[in-house]
Design a protein around this motif. Structure first.
Motif, PDB file in Angstrom:
ATOM      1  N   ASN A  74      -6.306  29.345 -29.887  1.00 61.13           N
ATOM      2  CA  ASN A  74      -6.743  30.703 -29.504  1.00 61.13           C
ATOM      3  C   ASN A  74      -8.252  30.825 -29.381  1.00 61.13           C
ATOM      4  N   ASP A  75      -8.897  29.748 -28.947  1.00 65.51           N
ATOM      5  CA  ASP A  75     -10.338  29.790 -28.686  1.00 65.51           C
ATOM      6  C   ASP A  75     -11.138  30.284 -29.895  1.00 65.51           C
ATOM      7  N   GLY A  76     -10.797  29.753 -31.087  1.00 65.96           N
ATOM      8  CA  GLY A  76     -11.554  30.094 -32.291  1.00 65.96           C
ATOM      9  C   GLY A  76     -11.178  31.407 -32.932  1.00 65.96           C
ATOM     10  N   LYS A  77     -10.010  31.961 -32.555  1.00 67.60           N
ATOM     11  CA  LYS A  77      -9.598  33.265 -33.086  1.00 67.60           C
ATOM     12  C   LYS A  77      -8.341  33.134 -33.944  1.00 67.60           C
ATOM     13  N   ILE A  78      -8.166  34.117 -34.843  1.00 65.40           N
ATOM     14  CA  ILE A  78      -7.012  34.159 -35.743  1.00 65.40           C
ATOM     15  C   ILE A  78      -6.251  35.463 -35.525  1.00 65.40           C
ATOM     16  N   SER A  79      -4.928  35.365 -35.467  1.00 58.91           N
ATOM     17  CA  SER A  79      -4.091  36.531 -35.192  1.00 58.91           C
ATOM     18  C   SER A  79      -4.005  37.481 -36.381  1.00 58.91           C
ATOM     19  N   LEU A  80      -3.721  38.724 -36.071  1.00 58.17           N
ATOM     20  CA  LEU A  80      -3.525  39.743 -37.109  1.00 58.17           C
ATOM     21  C   LEU A  80      -2.325  39.382 -37.979  1.00 58.17           C
ATOM     22  N   ALA A  81      -1.293  38.826 -37.380  1.00 60.99           N
ATOM     23  CA  ALA A  81      -0.085  38.476 -38.143  1.00 60.99           C
ATOM     24  C   ALA A  81      -0.405  37.477 -39.258  1.00 60.99           C
ATOM     25  N   LEU A  82      -1.173  36.446 -38.954  1.00 63.30           N
ATOM     26  CA  LEU A  82      -1.529  35.459 -39.970  1.00 63.30           C
ATOM     27  C   LEU A  82      -2.461  36.067 -41.012  1.00 63.30           C
ATOM     28  N   ARG A  83      -3.399  36.889 -40.574  1.00 65.06           N
ATOM     29  CA  ARG A  83      -4.320  37.518 -41.519  1.00 65.06           C
ATOM     30  C   ARG A  83      -3.563  38.397 -42.513  1.00 65.06           C
ATOM     31  N   LYS A  84      -2.595  39.157 -42.029  1.00 65.59           N
ATOM     32  CA  LYS A  84      -1.798  40.026 -42.907  1.00 65.59           C
ATOM     33  C   LYS A  84      -0.961  39.189 -43.869  1.00 65.59           C
ATOM     34  N   GLU A  85      -0.375  38.113 -43.393  1.00 61.73           N
ATOM     35  CA  GLU A  85       0.444  37.245 -44.246  1.00 61.73           C
ATOM     36  C   GLU A  85      -0.384  36.653 -45.392  1.00 61.73           C
ATOM     37  N   LEU A  86      -1.579  36.168 -45.064  1.00 61.74           N
ATOM     38  CA  LEU A  86      -2.424  35.582 -46.096  1.00 61.74           C
ATOM     39  C   LEU A  86      -2.983  36.642 -47.043  1.00 61.74           C
ATOM     40  N   ALA A  87      -3.174  37.853 -46.556  1.00 60.29           N
ATOM     41  CA  ALA A  87      -3.621  38.952 -47.424  1.00 60.29           C
ATOM     42  C   ALA A  87      -2.559  39.245 -48.481  1.00 60.29           C
ATOM     43  N   ALA A  88      -1.301  39.293 -48.061  1.00 57.70           N
ATOM     44  CA  ALA A  88      -0.214  39.556 -49.003  1.00 57.70           C
ATOM     45  C   ALA A  88      -0.138  38.445 -50.051  1.00 57.70           C
TER      46      ALA A  88
END
Length: 199
Positions: free
Chosen positions: A163-177
Motif C-alpha cells: 500500500n505504498d507505505g500506508k497502513i489500513s484502518l482495519a489493522l490499526r483498530k485490530e492492534l489497538a484492541a
C-alpha cells in the motif's frame, strides 16, 4: 482516515528481537525513526539514523529513565486526530510534529517477579511511559499505528509494501484492541504482585 502513511515513528522496546530488520525496512520507506536509550543504541549499532526522544522533547531523560517520553512534544504528536483541523492547528501553533507509529513493548515485570527480586527492585520494572504511549496510540488508532509486539512486524511491513507505505484502518483498530488487552494484563499482574507482598 482509512489508509495512514507512516512517516514518523517512535520505537522503544524491551524485546529487541527482529527490531533492526524492522526498523531498516521502515527507514527504506522513508520513516523518520525516534527512539530512547537501549533501543536507540541497538538501532544506531545496526547503522540506522535515529533521532533521540530528547531531541524531540528538548529535555534530557531524567531519574534513571523514569521520565523520557512523558512530554507534550511526544504525546501531542501521538494523540492528535489528523482529521481534526483544531488538533492540527494546535500542533502547528506549538511546533509539534505528528507521530504516525508507536512501537513499544513493556519492561519485563514478570521476569523481575520470577527472579524473586525484592519489592523496591521489582517496582523499578514497572513500566510507566510504555503503557502510556501504548494507550495513547491505541486510543488514537484512527490516526496512529500501535505496534505492541515484534510478532506483528512482518504483517505491518507486508501491508506497507502492498500500500505504498500506508497502513489500513482495519489493522490499526485490530492492534489497538490487542494493545489495550496487553496493558490490562500487565496492570493486573502488577496489582496481584503488590497485593501479595509486604511493603
Amino acid at each position: 482516515m482509512d489508509m495512514l502513511p507512516i512517516k514518523r515513528g517512535v520505537l522503544s522496546v524491551t524485546d529487541k528481537s527482529g527490531l533492526a530488520a524492522f526498523a531498516s525496512e521502515l527507514a527504506g520507506f522513508g520513516v523518520e525513526l525516534i527512539s530512547t536509550g537501549g533501543t536507540r543504541k541497538a538501532l544506531k549499532d545496526a547503522g540506522l539514523t535515529v533521532k533521540s526522544v530528547s531531541e524531540v522533547t528538548g529535555f534530557p531523560e531524567i531519574m534513571g529513565g523514569r521520565v523520557k517520553t512523558l512530554h507534550p512534544n511526544v504525546h501531542g504528536g501521538v494523540l492528535a486526530d489528523k482529521d481534526n483541523p483544531e488538533h492540527m492547528s494546535t500542533l502547528d501553533k506549538h511546533g509539534i510534529k505528528t507521530i504516525d507509529m508507536v512501537c513499544v513493548n513493556l519492561y519485563n515485570f514478570a521476569k523481575a517477579v520470577s527472579e524473586g527480586q525484592d519489592l523496591r527492585s521489582a517496582v523499578e520494572q514497572i513500566d510507566i511511559g510504555g503503557p502510556t504511549m501504548l494507550r495513547a496510540a491505541a486510543k488514537n488508532f484512527h490516526s496512529v499505528l500501535v505496534v505492541p509486539s515484534p510478532v506483528h512486524y512482518p504483517r505491518i511491513l507486508k501491508e506497507m509494501k502492498n500500500n505504498d507505505g500506508k497502513i489500513s484502518l482495519a489493522l490499526r483498530k485490530e492492534l489497538a484492541a490487542e494493545t489495550f488487552a496487553l496493558v490490562s494484563e500487565y496492570d493486573s499482574m502488577i496489582a496481584k504482585y503488590l497485593a501479595e507482598h509486604d511493603a
